[in-house]
Design an enzyme around this catalytic site. Sequence first.
Site, PDB file in Angstrom:
ATOM      1  N   CYS A 106       0.839  -1.203   0.000  1.00 24.56           N
ATOM      2  CA  CYS A 106       0.000   0.000   0.000  1.00 24.56           C
ATOM      3  C   CYS A 106       0.875   1.256   0.000  1.00 24.56           C
ATOM      4  O   CYS A 106       1.901   1.297   0.668  1.00 24.56           O
ATOM      5  CB  CYS A 106      -0.930   0.098   1.193  1.00 24.56           C
ATOM      6  SG  CYS A 106      -2.190  -1.144   1.246  1.00 24.56           S
TER       7      CYS A 106
ATOM      8  N   LYS B  10      14.867 -16.189  -4.166  1.00 27.39           N
ATOM      9  CA  LYS B  10      14.981 -15.246  -5.291  1.00 27.39           C
ATOM     10  C   LYS B  10      14.267 -15.828  -6.511  1.00 27.39           C
ATOM     11  O   LYS B  10      13.532 -15.145  -7.203  1.00 27.39           O
ATOM     12  CB  LYS B  10      16.438 -14.963  -5.678  1.00 27.39           C
ATOM     13  CG  LYS B  10      17.249 -14.075  -4.761  1.00 27.39           C
ATOM     14  CD  LYS B  10      16.802 -12.648  -4.665  1.00 27.39           C
ATOM     15  CE  LYS B  10      15.732 -12.427  -3.713  1.00 27.39           C
ATOM     16  NZ  LYS B  10      15.810 -12.133  -2.371  1.00 27.39           N
TER      17      LYS B  10
ATOM     18  N   TRP C  61      -2.842  -2.837  -1.611  1.00 23.13           N
ATOM     19  CA  TRP C  61      -2.456  -4.246  -1.616  1.00 23.13           C
ATOM     20  C   TRP C  61      -3.525  -4.937  -0.781  1.00 23.13           C
ATOM     21  O   TRP C  61      -3.612  -4.721   0.435  1.00 23.13           O
ATOM     22  CB  TRP C  61      -1.072  -4.392  -0.994  1.00 23.13           C
ATOM     23  CG  TRP C  61      -0.457  -5.743  -1.155  1.00 23.13           C
ATOM     24  CD1 TRP C  61       0.278  -6.198  -2.211  1.00 23.13           C
ATOM     25  CD2 TRP C  61      -0.491  -6.829  -0.221  1.00 23.13           C
ATOM     26  NE1 TRP C  61       0.691  -7.481  -1.992  1.00 23.13           N
ATOM     27  CE2 TRP C  61       0.232  -7.897  -0.788  1.00 23.13           C
ATOM     28  CE3 TRP C  61      -1.084  -7.015   1.037  1.00 23.13           C
ATOM     29  CZ2 TRP C  61       0.389  -9.126  -0.140  1.00 23.13           C
ATOM     30  CZ3 TRP C  61      -0.928  -8.237   1.675  1.00 23.13           C
ATOM     31  CH2 TRP C  61      -0.194  -9.274   1.083  1.00 23.13           C
TER      32      TRP C  61
ATOM     33  N   HIS D 276      16.945 -36.958   3.697  1.00 22.44           N
ATOM     34  CA  HIS D 276      15.779 -37.142   4.570  1.00 22.44           C
ATOM     35  C   HIS D 276      14.480 -36.720   3.887  1.00 22.44           C
ATOM     36  O   HIS D 276      13.537 -36.318   4.553  1.00 22.44           O
ATOM     37  CB  HIS D 276      15.989 -36.367   5.875  1.00 22.44           C
ATOM     38  CG  HIS D 276      17.208 -36.822   6.617  1.00 22.44           C
ATOM     39  ND1 HIS D 276      17.268 -38.026   7.284  1.00 22.44           N
ATOM     40  CD2 HIS D 276      18.439 -36.268   6.731  1.00 22.44           C
ATOM     41  CE1 HIS D 276      18.471 -38.167   7.805  1.00 22.44           C
ATOM     42  NE2 HIS D 276      19.206 -37.110   7.483  1.00 22.44           N
TER      43      HIS D 276
ATOM     44  N   ARG E 160       6.460  -0.870  -3.960  1.00 26.16           N
ATOM     45  CA  ARG E 160       6.043  -1.453  -2.683  1.00 26.16           C
ATOM     46  C   ARG E 160       5.124  -2.655  -2.864  1.00 26.16           C
ATOM     47  O   ARG E 160       4.958  -3.445  -1.938  1.00 26.16           O
ATOM     48  CB  ARG E 160       5.324  -0.390  -1.836  1.00 26.16           C
ATOM     49  CG  ARG E 160       6.220   0.758  -1.458  1.00 26.16           C
ATOM     50  CD  ARG E 160       5.415   1.894  -0.891  1.00 26.16           C
ATOM     51  NE  ARG E 160       4.857   1.602   0.417  1.00 26.16           N
ATOM     52  CZ  ARG E 160       5.472   1.832   1.567  1.00 26.16           C
ATOM     53  NH1 ARG E 160       6.669   2.368   1.569  1.00 26.16           N
ATOM     54  NH2 ARG E 160       4.900   1.542   2.714  1.00 26.16           N
TER      55      ARG E 160
ATOM     56  N   GLU F 297      10.348 -15.995  -6.007  1.00 31.27           N
ATOM     57  CA  GLU F 297       9.732 -14.662  -5.952  1.00 31.27           C
ATOM     58  C   GLU F 297       9.485 -14.080  -7.341  1.00 31.27           C
ATOM     59  O   GLU F 297       8.429 -13.514  -7.592  1.00 31.27           O
ATOM     60  CB  GLU F 297      10.665 -13.678  -5.211  1.00 31.27           C
ATOM     61  CG  GLU F 297      10.614 -13.754  -3.717  1.00 31.27           C
ATOM     62  CD  GLU F 297      11.571 -12.758  -3.066  1.00 31.27           C
ATOM     63  OE1 GLU F 297      11.151 -12.073  -2.140  1.00 31.27           O
ATOM     64  OE2 GLU F 297      12.748 -12.662  -3.479  1.00 31.27           O
TER      65      GLU F 297
ATOM     66  N   ASN G 137      -3.455   2.775   4.909  1.00 31.15           N
ATOM     67  CA  ASN G 137      -2.564   1.608   4.900  1.00 31.15           C
ATOM     68  C   ASN G 137      -2.680   0.958   6.266  1.00 31.15           C
ATOM     69  O   ASN G 137      -2.745   1.666   7.271  1.00 31.15           O
ATOM     70  CB  ASN G 137      -1.096   2.008   4.748  1.00 31.15           C
ATOM     71  CG  ASN G 137      -0.802   2.569   3.375  1.00 31.15           C
ATOM     72  OD1 ASN G 137      -1.658   2.558   2.508  1.00 31.15           O
ATOM     73  ND2 ASN G 137       0.401   3.071   3.217  1.00 31.15           N
ATOM     74  N   GLY G 138      -2.636  -0.353   6.306  1.00 33.70           N
ATOM     75  CA  GLY G 138      -2.694  -1.030   7.603  1.00 33.70           C
ATOM     76  C   GLY G 138      -3.963  -1.859   7.714  1.00 33.70           C
ATOM     77  O   GLY G 138      -4.653  -2.102   6.720  1.00 33.70           O
TER      78      GLY G 138
ATOM     79  N   LYS H   4       7.026  -4.966  -1.206  1.00 37.72           N
ATOM     80  CA  LYS H   4       8.404  -4.663  -0.808  1.00 37.72           C
ATOM     81  C   LYS H   4       8.500  -4.457   0.695  1.00 37.72           C
ATOM     82  O   LYS H   4       9.464  -4.830   1.334  1.00 37.72           O
ATOM     83  CB  LYS H   4       8.859  -3.390  -1.546  1.00 37.72           C
ATOM     84  CG  LYS H   4      10.278  -2.981  -1.253  1.00 37.72           C
ATOM     85  CD  LYS H   4      11.242  -3.915  -1.917  1.00 37.72           C
ATOM     86  CE  LYS H   4      12.676  -3.668  -1.508  1.00 37.72           C
ATOM     87  NZ  LYS H   4      13.508  -4.849  -1.757  1.00 37.72           N
TER      88      LYS H   4
ATOM     89  N   GLU I 229      18.248 -18.553   0.293  1.00 35.84           N
ATOM     90  CA  GLU I 229      18.058 -17.223  -0.293  1.00 35.84           C
ATOM     91  C   GLU I 229      18.015 -17.327  -1.831  1.00 35.84           C
ATOM     92  O   GLU I 229      17.201 -16.667  -2.483  1.00 35.84           O
ATOM     93  CB  GLU I 229      19.163 -16.272   0.186  1.00 35.84           C
ATOM     94  CG  GLU I 229      19.221 -14.905  -0.476  1.00 35.84           C
ATOM     95  CD  GLU I 229      17.964 -14.049  -0.316  1.00 35.84           C
ATOM     96  OE1 GLU I 229      17.063 -14.410   0.459  1.00 35.84           O
ATOM     97  OE2 GLU I 229      17.868 -13.026  -1.008  1.00 35.84           O
TER      98      GLU I 229
HETATM   99  C1  G6P Z   1       9.027  -8.638   2.016  1.00 31.85           C
HETATM  100  C2  G6P Z   1      10.000  -8.304   0.888  1.00 31.85           C
HETATM  101  C3  G6P Z   1      11.292  -9.081   1.086  1.00 31.85           C
HETATM  102  C4  G6P Z   1      11.876  -8.792   2.450  1.00 31.85           C
HETATM  103  C5  G6P Z   1      10.858  -9.057   3.574  1.00 31.85           C
HETATM  104  C6  G6P Z   1      11.355  -8.502   4.901  1.00 31.85           C
HETATM  105  O1  G6P Z   1       8.613  -9.948   1.916  1.00 31.85           O
HETATM  106  O2  G6P Z   1       9.430  -8.622  -0.371  1.00 31.85           O
HETATM  107  O3  G6P Z   1      12.228  -8.708   0.083  1.00 31.85           O
HETATM  108  O4  G6P Z   1      12.993  -9.596   2.659  1.00 31.85           O
HETATM  109  O5  G6P Z   1       9.621  -8.391   3.285  1.00 31.85           O
HETATM  110  O6  G6P Z   1      11.429  -7.109   4.770  1.00 31.85           O
HETATM  111  P1  G6P Z   1      12.395  -6.175   5.565  1.00 31.85           P
HETATM  112  O7  G6P Z   1      12.126  -4.806   5.005  1.00 31.85           O
HETATM  113  O8  G6P Z   1      12.003  -6.290   7.002  1.00 31.85           O
HETATM  114  O9  G6P Z   1      13.780  -6.627   5.316  1.00 31.85           O
END
Ligand code: G6P
Length: 614
Positions: free
Chosen positions: A2, A491, A75, A510, A27, A494, A101-102, A609, A487
């Site tokens: 948002c 990536k 969002w 396992h 965002r 996502e 937002n929220g 984001k 990680e």
């Molecule tokens: C969202 C973003 C990720 C991020 C996560 C934690 O899922 O898409 O890229 O790692 O939030 O966000 P932060 O701002 O706390 O690192």
Amino acid sequence: MCGIVGYIGSKNAYSILIKGLHRLEYRGYDSAGIALINSQNNLNIYKAKGRVSDLEEFSQGKDISGTIGIAHTRWATHGEPSHINAHPHYSQSENLALIHNGIIENYAILKESLKQKGYIFQSETDTEVLVQLIEYIKTINNTDISTAVQLALKQVIGAYSIAVIEKENPDLIIAARKSSPLVVGIGENEFFLASDASPIIEYTNKVIYLDDEEIAVIHRNEPLRIVNLNNVEKTPQITQLELSLNELEKGGYSHFMLKEIFEQPRTLRDCMSGRVNVDSNNVVLSGIIDNKEKFINARRIIILACGTSWHAGLIGEYLFEEFCRIPVEVEYSSEFRYRHPVINPDDVIIAISQSGETADTLAAIELAKQAGAFVYGICNVVGSSIPRNTDSGSYTHVGPEIGVASTKAFTAQVAVLVMMALNIAREKKTISEEQFLSVLSELSKIPSKIETILQQNNYIEDLSKIFTYAHNFIYLGRGYSYPVAIEGALKLKEISYIHAEGYPAAEMKHGPIALIDNEMPVVVIATNSTTYDKTISNIQEIKARNGRILAIVNKSDYKVKEMADYTIEIPDTEECLSPLLSIVPLQLLSYHIAVKKGRDVDMPRNLAKSVTVE
Ligand code: G6P
């Protein structure tokens, strides 16, 4: 997640608001809307499901005049993404418009009570409940909008940042926040409002970050007033922004994500600047030095984070245990906050967050603070909520990260954790001088080593063609490479929407081994380490089942190169620093696969984001 934009001044609000919404697109959102009051005091609202460009198309030919307005990217939380559920929402009389937002947690009770009073709702949102509540309070108390907002927010349980405008009052925006960010920009006879500074920076560098339960009364041609929910006046604290407009643009790259991957040599240099000094053989983080005793005497370190930041936290666990000999737990903030954790006053909490606004991490910090623990933040966004709510901390200094998939923020978080571990270990005398100097010297070489990896971009792009067909991927790594495996998998999923799982390589036996056949690409991070030979055994097990192996190897490697179907070479380095190098080819691989699949790399579906709701 948002986005809020607002403007009041003498210019045409529409174009400023739309540009601001574009700046906030990163965002994550699924619909957008705008409310404007024109010179005849008509309050016009236009909304569209989809992108900001859909809203622009929808607004074409309509009255978009006015020098005051608010705009929003939504969002979806309560109610599907749709025209009706998009913000702004009118109050029943259509005299007020509100964006939010929220999450209003008690919206159902409030809605029921308003329905009994004759209010009719158009949308499924919690936001519409708030605007109706404000109107109801304003009517029955015969009060002004500012007081009505204060009274309404006192009844609200949950998180919000809001902006309200009133048809009969075209010189005023009321904005408020609780657990969701809001910034007011101060220009020459004009004010801007936004969820973060990115829509504001091209107009002014003077901003005020609102604190929880603060209300900004933004009146055209009058000084800004900040009051709390009890109408107690607060002195606005003006902050000077250090952001530059260039940082918010793609600078010739096809996507922000690619730009941010390529920025990593520079961002890591910035992150280490003034902290790592190879000439004097030292690493100093002021936040550590100022709180030396807390870290030296820490009974335990608890790392709190979400998403990619949580993966960086896992690397922190290996670092602090190896070098500082302090036991570490790495927790998902969302789990920690609800499971009655045992927190001791001599625990040190490290909260990691790129945005500094993640709702679960903020709540987890609050819990730790209440238990008396010392809380240290590692954040990127300067002035965001987490740095303002922690006892001390270190910024990562990588500039705005716009691509939803985190890249440069991750490597800088890891670099900060390395510097912290070295700094604490030296103070605590748990690291030998030889090892300290060796890691420090290698750390300073990481940016140029990443430059050599980036030179393989075309090769990695070619490799990615081979894997675009895949529906599943497995990523394996051990020790410091295990967090890199998860990680790397994150990536890929996502941005390409390919299912990918990361595992500690030895865990493969396992369960995941059952998935291996000649169609399963397995990415193995097989760099030099204490478990290198064990990883080789895991590679043999995959080969025996016809799995297709893409291995990340060191330049000096010869064993894995013979076994793997494909390899990407990275320079040799200290084991504890290897994540800073091995993640880079995995970022590029995900990027190119996603581009080949035609995905919206910078704004992947359903993702945000900055996750400002729990
Ligand atoms: C969202 C973003 C990720 C991020 C996560 C934690 O899922 O898409 O890229 O790692 O939030 O966000 P932060 O701002 O706390 O690192």
